[in-house]
Design a protein around this motif. Structure first.
Motif, PDB file in Angstrom:
ATOM      1  N   SER A 331       0.870  -1.251   0.071  1.00 43.35           N
ATOM      2  CA  SER A 331       0.058   0.108   0.056  1.00 43.35           C
ATOM      3  C   SER A 331       0.852   1.266  -0.112  1.00 43.35           C
ATOM      4  CB  SER A 331      -0.993   0.107   1.247  1.00 43.35           C
ATOM      5  OG  SER A 331      -0.173   0.036   2.423  1.00 43.35           O
ATOM      6  N   ALA A 332       0.176   2.436  -0.243  1.00 40.06           N
ATOM      7  CA  ALA A 332       0.901   3.697  -0.363  1.00 40.06           C
ATOM      8  C   ALA A 332       1.771   3.862   0.879  1.00 40.06           C
ATOM      9  CB  ALA A 332      -0.109   4.728  -0.614  1.00 40.06           C
ATOM     10  N   SER A 333       1.450   3.839   2.150  1.00 40.32           N
ATOM     11  CA  SER A 333       2.343   3.873   3.625  1.00 40.32           C
ATOM     12  C   SER A 333       3.579   3.025   3.300  1.00 40.32           C
ATOM     13  CB  SER A 333       1.413   3.545   4.643  1.00 40.32           C
ATOM     14  OG  SER A 333       1.148   2.136   4.491  1.00 40.32           O
ATOM     15  N   LYS A 335       5.777   3.092   1.023  1.00 40.33           N
ATOM     16  CA  LYS A 335       6.587   3.915  -0.063  1.00 40.33           C
ATOM     17  C   LYS A 335       7.892   4.270   0.753  1.00 40.33           C
ATOM     18  CE  LYS A 335       6.423   7.338  -3.484  1.00 40.33           C
ATOM     19  NZ  LYS A 335       5.815   8.429  -4.211  1.00 40.33           N
ATOM     20  N   ASN A 365      -2.735  -4.644  -1.757  1.00 31.37           N
ATOM     21  CA  ASN A 365      -3.140  -3.177  -1.188  1.00 31.37           C
ATOM     22  C   ASN A 365      -4.582  -3.441  -1.240  1.00 31.37           C
ATOM     23  OD1 ASN A 365      -3.607  -2.936  -4.078  1.00 31.37           O
ATOM     24  ND2 ASN A 365      -1.889  -2.002  -4.483  1.00 31.37           N
ATOM     25  N   ILE A 395       5.221  -2.175  -6.147  1.00 27.67           N
ATOM     26  CA  ILE A 395       5.283  -0.385  -6.220  1.00 27.67           C
ATOM     27  C   ILE A 395       4.054  -0.059  -5.535  1.00 27.67           C
ATOM     28  CG2 ILE A 395       4.770   1.247  -7.929  1.00 27.67           C
ATOM     29  CD1 ILE A 395       5.478  -0.651 -10.248  1.00 27.67           C
ATOM     30  N   ALA A 396       4.671   0.819  -4.350  1.00 35.57           N
ATOM     31  CA  ALA A 396       3.672   1.101  -3.320  1.00 35.57           C
ATOM     32  C   ALA A 396       2.688   2.083  -3.921  1.00 35.57           C
ATOM     33  CB  ALA A 396       4.336   1.979  -2.204  1.00 35.57           C
ATOM     34  N   ASN A 397       1.282   1.655  -3.496  1.00 30.79           N
ATOM     35  CA  ASN A 397      -0.017   2.675  -4.049  1.00 30.79           C
ATOM     36  C   ASN A 397      -1.166   1.805  -3.578  1.00 30.79           C
ATOM     37  OD1 ASN A 397      -1.193   1.031  -6.380  1.00 30.79           O
ATOM     38  ND2 ASN A 397       0.696   0.964  -6.938  1.00 30.79           N
ATOM     39  N   GLY A 398      -2.145   2.711  -3.254  1.00 33.24           N
ATOM     40  CA  GLY A 398      -3.582   2.362  -2.786  1.00 33.24           C
ATOM     41  C   GLY A 398      -3.568   1.990  -1.412  1.00 33.24           C
ATOM     42  N   THR A 400      -5.046  -0.628   2.294  1.00 33.58           N
ATOM     43  CA  THR A 400      -4.594  -1.780   2.756  1.00 33.58           C
ATOM     44  C   THR A 400      -5.809  -2.755   3.111  1.00 33.58           C
ATOM     45  OG1 THR A 400      -2.895  -0.558   4.016  1.00 33.58           O
ATOM     46  CG2 THR A 400      -3.693  -2.934   4.786  1.00 33.58           C
ATOM     47  N   ASN A 660      -3.104   6.290   4.473  1.00 30.09           N
ATOM     48  CA  ASN A 660      -1.782   6.018   4.077  1.00 30.09           C
ATOM     49  C   ASN A 660      -0.750   6.742   4.538  1.00 30.09           C
ATOM     50  OD1 ASN A 660      -2.278   3.758   2.217  1.00 30.09           O
ATOM     51  ND2 ASN A 660      -2.965   5.204   0.637  1.00 30.09           N
TER      52      ASN A 660
END
Length: 738
Positions: A331-333, A335, A365, A395-398, A400, A660
């Motif tokens: 997830s984005a957190s 990154k 994610n 790739i970090a995104n989205g 949880t 995030n």
């Protein structure tokens, strides 16, 4: 926050150059600060003078009339105090070390007519937990206590507390108010930390490296260093010392126990951490059972027991074949460095798989990405393909979503009679459906006993992760420093992948009345960790306990064992969190306060000891008795306790995960200015202090006539049938009103 602390120490060391010493004496110069934020972080228990007014910095014994310094220090400069004596006692029991450090410190940098607050820094080792602090000087003393934080007002005070906080994951800071320049005070600190176990060897490292600038200046000052080490393996076999950092000598050596000590006058304090490694002599699996009666005024009057197993020292024992699924949060957190460190740890873990093992990888994610639709043999070709997939997919995104990937992971396993199924969950988030996830995993384990679930969990709601590990008969860990993720992943993989006895059962405990077992789900025995379970019971404990299980070659394991509390508290806390049970929360509170071990439902406060302080008792007769009665029934005011925040790790932050926001230690906000604080509290203090007791004190101090008037007034009240009120106050058994 760590960089700000180091900068304050660097500023304090420069400020300490104002201190004049006698001829022939000079402090050891401090090294220049580099760009590293860890340059001046404490590597041993330390004390610092908090300097807000630089004009007060001076030798309290010898005035040198330094030039006037304009301005103030905001944030306060931190001058390391001089250490005049230190002693440490380390008590090792099974896999836990209880550390006690006592030191004498002198406020050498403040004029004798001035005072300053002091900051105590407590670095702790692996999985360290602060147990308590005692501070004593010539005039007063402080000690820590644990109290319940069920009251919303207490929770609010903890949230706003600035007198105690974590500087980093294992460095706790406590502020102690108002010490006079030139005074000497002693500090006693207690904490626990984990003893690491690897390849049959126990290893312990305690922060005990003092910087050169805490060495007191002057040839006549005695510097005595004292270390005592005690080891109790709980077994009847010999404890063998492998390595030791300090020149300790043997005091006691007998089966299962070892005692060493060291005491000497030293030219400079210890400059290395205290490290010690040892083995418990054995060529096969062995263990034992420890029994203990409940403590005096224990909240639970049932007997206690602790059962433990040691794996053999040799590494020739066959381990189970593994079916491994890595479930990784992208997830984005995550990154930045968290995801990069996880990649490194994952690649290192894949390289340790053998060709007989199978594996798969799930990245999640709000959606789920599978590396392969089924489990794949861990061949070199498959691992190479997995490495390429990781580079393109991680790739970090989205957001949880943990339930969905866990469901997919469960479906990947097929029933097998000669392998251990492992799920490594790596996440930094706290989600709303954590209890539903635990119940889902519990149902899966109940329906398929050969599946053993989550082994790895990193820095989120540790009790959610601990409960998942318990249900799955596995292990868990929490990385509070981003740099330690890679190392912890590899270490935990080694522990979880070296299972030598699975499906362990303890048959002899079934007949005990009202038996409670911790953990509820019995884990496996691994080459990388001790097997320890504890519990409470009523009735008569059997003379021996029969332990059975399955070895990696699918033969039966049977052992008969003849007949220790932070682990117990953490396990009950995990149960209380899962069930949302108020009775279990109350049990954790009682256990925490009784054993003086911090928990999620208690908070630590710094309390000034009033013992030994004698206040003048006013006038004779009734007023004297009233004063004594009220003094005994006096309730501690809130401003007499300093609430220490940040002792618990918490249960995660679902709101932060939804946004995030990566988890981080919250920094304490700067305190209010002196004038602002005085202006906002002076009126309330005046109102709070205006009471009948103060009036009686005032009358007693003015003259005897006032005392007589008050006595006559109390006698007059009796005529209006209000004598009962006076009797309740003074508890008088004399005939002074007749």
């Amino acid at each position: 926050m760590a960089y700000q602390f180091s900068s304050s120490v660097a500023f304090g060391l420069n400020l300490s150059k104002r201190i004049y010493y006698e001829r022939g004496s000079a402090p050891i110069p401090a090294p220049a600060m580099s760009r590293s934020s860890s340059e001046y972080l404490p590597t041993a228990p330390m004390c610092y003078a908090m300097i807000t007014d630089p004009e007060t910095v001076e030798n309290p014994d010898i005035r040198s009339y330094q030039p006037y310094v304009h301005g103030s220090c905001q944030p306060p400069a931190l001058i390391p105090l001089q250490l005049h004596g230190v002693a440490m006692e380390v008590d090792c029991c099974l896999d836990t070390a209880f550390v006690t450090v006592t030191g004498k410190w002198r406020v050498h940098c403040v004029t004798a007519s001035s005072t300053c607050d002091c900051q105590v820094a407590i670095p702790m080792g692996e999985q360290g937990s602060l147990l308590g602090l005692e501070v004593t000087d010539a005039e007063r003393s402080y000690h820590t206590e644990l109290i319940s934080q069920k009251d919303d007002k207490d929770k609010e005070k903890i949230a706003k507390a600035k007198d105690g906080y974590f500087l980093k994951s294992q460095i706790y800071i406590i502020r102690i108010p108002q010490f006079k320049g030139g005074s000497i005070f002693s500090i006693k600190i207690k904490w626990t930390q984990k003893i690491l176990f690897h390849n049959g060897q126990f290893s312990l490292s305690v922060p005990f490296s003092f910087p050169s600038y805490v060495t007191p200046v002057g040839r006549k000052i005695s510097k005595k260093e004292n270390i005592i080490l005690k080891v109790n393996s709980g077994a009847a076999t010999e404890v063998l010392c492998r390595t030791i950092s300090h020149p300790l000598k043997g005091l006691l050596r007998q089966a299962g126990k070892l005692s060493l000590s060291y005491e000497a006058e030293v030219p400079a304090w210890s400059s290395t951490d205290f490290s010690f490694s040892y083995t418990v002599s054995s060529t096969d699996i062995f263990g034992g059972v420890l029994l203990q009666s409940p403590f005096l005024r224990d909240f639970d009057d049932r007997e206690m027991f602790c059962l433990y197993l040691y794996p053999e020292n040799g590494q020739d024992r066959k381990v189970f074949r593994k079916d491994v699924v890595f479930v990784v949060d992208i997830s984005a957190s995550m990154k930045g460095s968290p995801l990069e460190n996880i990649k490194n740890g994952l690649l290192a873990s894949l390289s340790q798989l053998s060709a007989q093992d199978t594996f798969n990888i799930i990245a999640f994610n709000v959606e789920v990405n599978l590396w392969s639709p089924c489990m794949e043999p861990a061949t070199e070709e498959a691992i190479l393909k997995a490495n390429k997939w990781i580079d393109t997919t991680f790739i970090a995104n989205g957001g949880t979503n943990i339930m969905l990937p866990l469901t997919k992971a469960m479906k990947l396993f097929q029933k097998s009679t000669n392998s251990i199924s492992l799920i490594f969950l790596v996440t930094d988030g706290a989600v709303d459906d954590e209890r539903e996830i635990c119940n889902f995993v519990k149902n899966c384990v109940t329906s398929a006993q050969s599946i053993h679930t989550p082994r790895l969990c990193l820095y989120c709601n540790q009790y959610f992760l601990q409960m998942l590990a318990q249900i799955g008969r596995g292990h868990y860990d929490a990385a509070h420093d981003l740099d330690s993720i890679d190392f912890r992943m590899q270490r935990l993989f080694n522990i979880a992948s070296s299972v030598i006895v699975a499906d362990i059962t303890i048959e002899s405990l079934e007949d005990l009345e009202s038996q409670v077992l911790f953990p509820n789900h019995i884990p496996d025995l691994s080459l990388g960790s001790l097997f320890i379970i504890s519990g409470r019971y009523d009735g008569t404990f059997p003379e021996s306990v029969k332990v059975t299980g399955t070895l990696a070659d699918m033969t039966n394991f049977v052992m008969e064992l003849k007949v220790l509390s932070k682990r117990h508290i953490d396990l009950v806390t995990a149960d209380a969190w899962l069930l949302e049970n108020e009775e279990l929360k109350e049990k954790v509170i009682k256990m925490s306060i009784q054993n003086k071990v911090p928990s999620e439902y208690t908070c630590m406060v710094l309390v000034e000891n009033n013992e030994g302080k004698k206040e003048p008792i006013p006038g004779p007769f009734l007023i004297q008795k009233v004063y004594r009665k009220v003094s005994l029934q006096r309730i501690d005011l809130d401003n007499q306790k300093l609430f220490l925040g940040g002792m618990s790790l918490g249960f995660g932050d679902t709101k932060a995960t939804a946004k995030n926001i990566p988890p981080a230690i919250k920094e304490a906000k700067p305190s209010e200015g002196l004038m602002q604080k005085a202006a906002s509290t002076c009126c309330s203090r005046l109102a709070n202090n205006c009471c009948g007791m103060c009036l009686l004190k005032t009358c007693a101090c003015v003259n005897d006539q006032c005392t007589i008037v008050c006595s006559q007034l109390c006698a007059a009240l009796a005529c209006f049938e209000l004598i009962k009120c006076c009797i309740e106050l003074c508890d008088c058994d004399c005939d002074c009103f007749d």
